[in-house]
Design a protein around this motif. Structure first.
Motif, PDB file in Angstrom:
ATOM      1  N   GLU A 128       1.911   9.039  -0.094  1.00 46.17           N
ATOM      2  CA  GLU A 128       1.040   8.454  -1.106  1.00 46.17           C
ATOM      3  C   GLU A 128       1.540   8.789  -2.517  1.00 46.17           C
ATOM      4  O   GLU A 128       1.581   7.921  -3.392  1.00 46.17           O
ATOM      5  CB  GLU A 128      -0.395   8.958  -0.915  1.00 46.17           C
ATOM      6  CG  GLU A 128      -1.086   8.433   0.347  1.00 46.17           C
ATOM      7  CD  GLU A 128      -0.689   9.202   1.605  1.00 46.17           C
ATOM      8  OE1 GLU A 128      -1.045   8.742   2.706  1.00 46.17           O
ATOM      9  OE2 GLU A 128      -0.028  10.256   1.492  1.00 46.17           O
ATOM     10  N   GLN A 188      -3.986   6.770   6.481  1.00 45.95           N
ATOM     11  CA  GLN A 188      -3.245   5.665   5.886  1.00 45.95           C
ATOM     12  C   GLN A 188      -4.168   4.491   5.564  1.00 45.95           C
ATOM     13  O   GLN A 188      -3.993   3.826   4.543  1.00 45.95           O
ATOM     14  CB  GLN A 188      -2.122   5.229   6.822  1.00 45.95           C
ATOM     15  CG  GLN A 188      -0.975   6.221   6.899  1.00 45.95           C
ATOM     16  CD  GLN A 188       0.056   5.835   7.937  1.00 45.95           C
ATOM     17  OE1 GLN A 188      -0.290   5.520   9.099  1.00 45.95           O
ATOM     18  NE2 GLN A 188       1.320   5.831   7.552  1.00 45.95           N
ATOM     19  N   TRP A 212      -6.009   5.191   2.382  1.00 49.21           N
ATOM     20  CA  TRP A 212      -5.125   4.933   1.240  1.00 49.21           C
ATOM     21  C   TRP A 212      -5.011   3.434   0.976  1.00 49.21           C
ATOM     22  O   TRP A 212      -4.976   3.004  -0.182  1.00 49.21           O
ATOM     23  CB  TRP A 212      -3.755   5.541   1.509  1.00 49.21           C
ATOM     24  CG  TRP A 212      -2.740   5.268   0.441  1.00 49.21           C
ATOM     25  CD1 TRP A 212      -1.636   4.472   0.539  1.00 49.21           C
ATOM     26  CD2 TRP A 212      -2.718   5.790  -0.894  1.00 49.21           C
ATOM     27  NE1 TRP A 212      -0.923   4.464  -0.626  1.00 49.21           N
ATOM     28  CE2 TRP A 212      -1.572   5.262  -1.529  1.00 49.21           C
ATOM     29  CE3 TRP A 212      -3.551   6.648  -1.598  1.00 49.21           C
ATOM     30  CZ2 TRP A 212      -1.239   5.568  -2.841  1.00 49.21           C
ATOM     31  CZ3 TRP A 212      -3.228   6.947  -2.921  1.00 49.21           C
ATOM     32  CH2 TRP A 212      -2.087   6.407  -3.525  1.00 49.21           C
ATOM     33  N   SER A 224       3.618  13.930  -0.572  1.00 45.13           N
ATOM     34  CA  SER A 224       3.141  12.992   0.442  1.00 45.13           C
ATOM     35  C   SER A 224       3.690  11.588   0.191  1.00 45.13           C
ATOM     36  O   SER A 224       4.187  11.275  -0.898  1.00 45.13           O
ATOM     37  CB  SER A 224       1.616  12.946   0.448  1.00 45.13           C
ATOM     38  OG  SER A 224       1.140  12.400  -0.774  1.00 45.13           O
ATOM     39  N   PRO A 229      -3.254  12.476  -4.724  1.00 43.49           N
ATOM     40  CA  PRO A 229      -2.521  12.612  -3.461  1.00 43.49           C
ATOM     41  C   PRO A 229      -1.865  13.983  -3.343  1.00 43.49           C
ATOM     42  O   PRO A 229      -1.573  14.639  -4.358  1.00 43.49           O
ATOM     43  CB  PRO A 229      -1.465  11.506  -3.548  1.00 43.49           C
ATOM     44  CG  PRO A 229      -1.283  11.266  -4.997  1.00 43.49           C
ATOM     45  CD  PRO A 229      -2.619  11.508  -5.637  1.00 43.49           C
ATOM     46  N   ARG A 243      -5.730   1.631  -2.561  1.00 43.29           N
ATOM     47  CA  ARG A 243      -4.805   0.740  -3.261  1.00 43.29           C
ATOM     48  C   ARG A 243      -5.419  -0.641  -3.483  1.00 43.29           C
ATOM     49  O   ARG A 243      -5.159  -1.303  -4.490  1.00 43.29           O
ATOM     50  CB  ARG A 243      -3.490   0.597  -2.471  1.00 43.29           C
ATOM     51  CG  ARG A 243      -2.669   1.873  -2.348  1.00 43.29           C
ATOM     52  CD  ARG A 243      -2.443   2.565  -3.676  1.00 43.29           C
ATOM     53  NE  ARG A 243      -1.908   1.668  -4.686  1.00 43.29           N
ATOM     54  CZ  ARG A 243      -1.984   1.903  -5.989  1.00 43.29           C
ATOM     55  NH1 ARG A 243      -2.560   2.987  -6.448  1.00 43.29           N
ATOM     56  NH2 ARG A 243      -1.463   1.045  -6.848  1.00 43.29           N
ATOM     57  N   HIS A 278       0.848  -1.190   0.000  1.00 41.65           N
ATOM     58  CA  HIS A 278       0.000   0.000   0.000  1.00 41.65           C
ATOM     59  C   HIS A 278       0.889   1.247   0.000  1.00 41.65           C
ATOM     60  O   HIS A 278       0.593   2.233  -0.671  1.00 41.65           O
ATOM     61  CB  HIS A 278      -0.904  -0.001   1.224  1.00 41.65           C
ATOM     62  CG  HIS A 278      -1.634  -1.300   1.421  1.00 41.65           C
ATOM     63  ND1 HIS A 278      -1.207  -2.256   2.322  1.00 41.65           N
ATOM     64  CD2 HIS A 278      -2.718  -1.809   0.791  1.00 41.65           C
ATOM     65  CE1 HIS A 278      -2.030  -3.292   2.262  1.00 41.65           C
ATOM     66  NE2 HIS A 278      -2.946  -3.062   1.341  1.00 41.65           N
ATOM     67  N   TYR A 279       1.978   1.168   0.753  1.00 43.59           N
ATOM     68  CA  TYR A 279       3.050   2.162   0.736  1.00 43.59           C
ATOM     69  C   TYR A 279       4.333   1.436   0.361  1.00 43.59           C
ATOM     70  O   TYR A 279       4.698   0.451   1.006  1.00 43.59           O
ATOM     71  CB  TYR A 279       3.235   2.819   2.105  1.00 43.59           C
ATOM     72  CG  TYR A 279       2.112   3.750   2.504  1.00 43.59           C
ATOM     73  CD1 TYR A 279       2.156   5.108   2.170  1.00 43.59           C
ATOM     74  CD2 TYR A 279       1.013   3.276   3.219  1.00 43.59           C
ATOM     75  CE1 TYR A 279       1.130   5.963   2.542  1.00 43.59           C
ATOM     76  CE2 TYR A 279      -0.020   4.126   3.588  1.00 43.59           C
ATOM     77  CZ  TYR A 279       0.045   5.471   3.245  1.00 43.59           C
ATOM     78  OH  TYR A 279      -0.976   6.322   3.604  1.00 43.59           O
ATOM     79  N   THR A 283       4.628   6.780  -3.341  1.00 41.20           N
ATOM     80  CA  THR A 283       4.312   5.402  -3.720  1.00 41.20           C
ATOM     81  C   THR A 283       3.902   5.324  -5.183  1.00 41.20           C
ATOM     82  O   THR A 283       4.371   4.460  -5.934  1.00 41.20           O
ATOM     83  CB  THR A 283       3.211   4.835  -2.810  1.00 41.20           C
ATOM     84  OG1 THR A 283       3.780   4.495  -1.545  1.00 41.20           O
ATOM     85  CG2 THR A 283       2.584   3.578  -3.409  1.00 41.20           C
TER      86      THR A 283
END
Length: 303
Positions: free
Chosen positions: A289, A232, A235, A287, A283, A239, A134-135, A292
């Protein structure tokens, strides 16, 4: 000579080993098993884990099916025979923690009788393992790819480079112009040749399967103790929606299962328990996000 019965038996053993490891890793949840039979031939063992300390939803499924291929699949596979046998282990894990990645693994074997009387059967191995954070945590991605490279290098010096590129190309969401995650390895139609015997290819397939538990345990234990925010987790749900899009639109295993009258619950166990599609989400600049998204590209050298 390696038989399809031997392949199926060893794959079942790997399923057992992985389930035991994941239950120990989670520390709370246990797998529920359902034995099923396929109309047309064969069946499998679906094992699902849910609502654990770390594992929100996951499946470790074994199948060994046989019967007649639909005409559409015969064309896609470029074969001229009707009868087939296929066996494999397929895994998807969706953690409840946004700093722990989604992971997928599949090892499989496919066989058809020869179209020539007395000829050798048409057969091959396929599979792979890939990571969808996800990250994207760079150290975790490097560890993951280093472990896969080590397994590949043990069997052939070209395997990692070839199969890593294959994974980059395969796990690509074309309509988003982004990779599903940080890739891994993917291969298909791997057969005996002047470099590798059937025994060596089978051993490679099993080695990929047995890489799953120790690698994922390391990634979980690196990150499970960290606190995370509501942002988080949102997010994470975003994802997950990308993961669902890929599996429903592009994934060959999903299509094969649906087109061969497979068990729907087992086929769609790869989908996350909760996902969100936010309209035109962008995003914040700078950040985590955004960082990523910048790493969801083909061709990144992680080792």
């Amino acid at each position: 000579m390696i038989t399809k019965e031997q392949v199926a038996a060893d794959y079942q053993t790997i399923q057992d080993e992985i389930c035991q490891s994941l239950e120990a890793l989670d520390g709370k949840a246990h797998f529920e098993e359902e034995i099923w039979e396929r109309e047309g031939g064969g069946g499998g063992r679906t094992r699902i884990i849910q609502n654990g300390n770390v594992l929100e939803k996951g499946g470790v499924n074994f199948s060994a099916v046989h019967g007649k291929l639909p005409d559409g699949l015969k064309k896609n596979l470029k074969v001229d025979q009707d009868n087939f046998f296929a066996t494999g282990v397929s895994i998807v894990m969706h953690p409840n923690h946004p700093l722990i990645p989604i992971i997928h693994m599949n090892i499989r074997y496919f066989e058809m009788p020869s179209s020539i009387a007395g000829g050798s059967p048409l057969r091959w191995f396929g599979g792979g393992i890939d990571l969808t954070p996800h990250y994207v945590i760079k150290d975790d991605a490097r560890f993951f790819h280093s472990e896969l490279k080590s397994v590949c290098d043990h069997y052939h010096p070209d395997f990692y480079k070839r199969f890593k590129t294959w994974a980059d190309d395969y796990f690509f969401i074309k309509h988003r112009d982004e990779t599903r995650g940080v890739g891994g390895i993917f291969y298909d139609r791997l057969t005996a040749n002047e470099d590798l015997s059937w025994t060596e290819i089978f051993e490679f397939s099993k080695a990929v399967g047995r890489t799953f538990a120790p690698v994922y345990s390391e990634l979980v234990n690196r990150n499970r103790q960290f606190a995370y925010s509501a942002r988080q987790q949102q997010w994470q749900y975003q994802r997950r929606s990308r993961y669902a899009e890929f599996n429903l639109v592009y994934d060959a295993g999903t299509k094969f299962g649906l087109e061969t009258n497979g068990r729907i619950e087992s086929i769609l166990m790869s989908l996350p328990p909760t996902a969100k599609w936010l309209y035109n989400y962008q995003p914040e600049p700078g950040s985590e996000e955004e960082k990523t998204l910048q790493l969801l590209k083909k061709g990144i050298n992680w080792v």
